[in-house]
Design an enzyme around this catalytic site. Structure first.
Site, PDB file in Angstrom:
ATOM      1  CD  GLU A  45     -40.428   4.450  31.890  1.00  0.00           C
ATOM      2  OE1 GLU A  45     -39.717   5.312  32.413  1.00  0.00           O
ATOM      3  OE2 GLU A  45     -41.654   4.583  31.737  1.00  0.00           O
ATOM      4  CE  LYS A 134     -42.558  11.007  31.460  1.00  0.00           C
ATOM      5  NZ  LYS A 134     -41.492  10.348  32.229  1.00  0.00           N
TER       6      LYS A 134
END
Length: 213
Positions: A45, A134
């Site tokens: 990421e 998340k």
């Protein structure tokens, strides 16, 4: 027929870790990602709060190695989402339950992992179209909180993120995590010019702790 979701699923099936790259500069993101991939971490990421992250993402995505799921993190607006996808991100991660970003990701047909913590936020994100949610900040409640949340929401794939070290990782997976979002404990100072050999060692230690015995 392949789906935009297939690459992320395959990467996390091989190694349930998303490496979070956040730094004062993105100049070393490509080098660090190469080392992580060689070590067995197949999802990275690039956080948009890092200066130059979009340019680094675009350059890396243009010749990304096979088997890597390359995403953009800290996506907080629909404009961020569009810019990240245009640059080559194959999935998006938000720090909060940004329903406008989720809607834009759904429109773009790109997996999105919104940040959420409470059961209300988690369910809101899931119903809005999240591919996974998340759980952030995970360390606040630890594996016990993850397990407690999963009891009434067993169908929501959760990716705990924030403060997860190599020693903690097995407990989160045992509590039902689909994958783990890991920044500092894995990446360390590698993006700031730190040792890539040490990064290799950290990645090996992290993955050794979560591989099936």
């Amino acid at each position: 027929m392949t789906s935009p979701y297939d690459g992320l699923r395959a990467a996390l099936a091989a190694a349930p870790v998303i490496a979070i790259l956040r730094s004062s500069s993105a100049t070393r993101f490509a080098e660090v990602t190469d080392v992580l991939l060689a070590s067995g971490v197949r999802a990275a990421e690039f956080t948009l709060t890092t200066p130059g992250a979009l340019d680094a993402l675009r350059e890396y995505a243009a010749d990304a190695p096979p088997g890597l799921a390359l995403g953009a993190g800290t996506v907080t607006t629909p404009a961020d989402a569009r810019a990240a996808v245009e640059a080559g991100a194959t999935y998006l991660i938000t720090p909060a339950t940004c329903t406008d970003v989720i809607a834009e990701a759904v429109r773009l047909d790109v997996p999105v992992l919104p940040g959420a913590y409470t059961p209300t936020e988690i369910l809101t994100a899931w119903r809005a179209g999240a591919a996974m949610v998340k759980l952030f900040p995970a360390a606040t409640g630890g594996p016990a909180y993850l397990k407690a949340v999963r009891a009434p929401l067993p169908d929501v794939p959760l990716v705990p993120t924030g403060g997860i070290g190599a020693a903690d990782a097995p407990a989160y997976l045992a509590a039902g995590a689909t994958a783990l979002g890991v920044g500092g404990p894995l990446v360390g100072d590698a993006c700031e010019g730190g040792s890539l050999a040490a990064l290799t060692d950290r990645a090996a230690a992290f993955l050794d702790g979560i591989r099936p015995r």
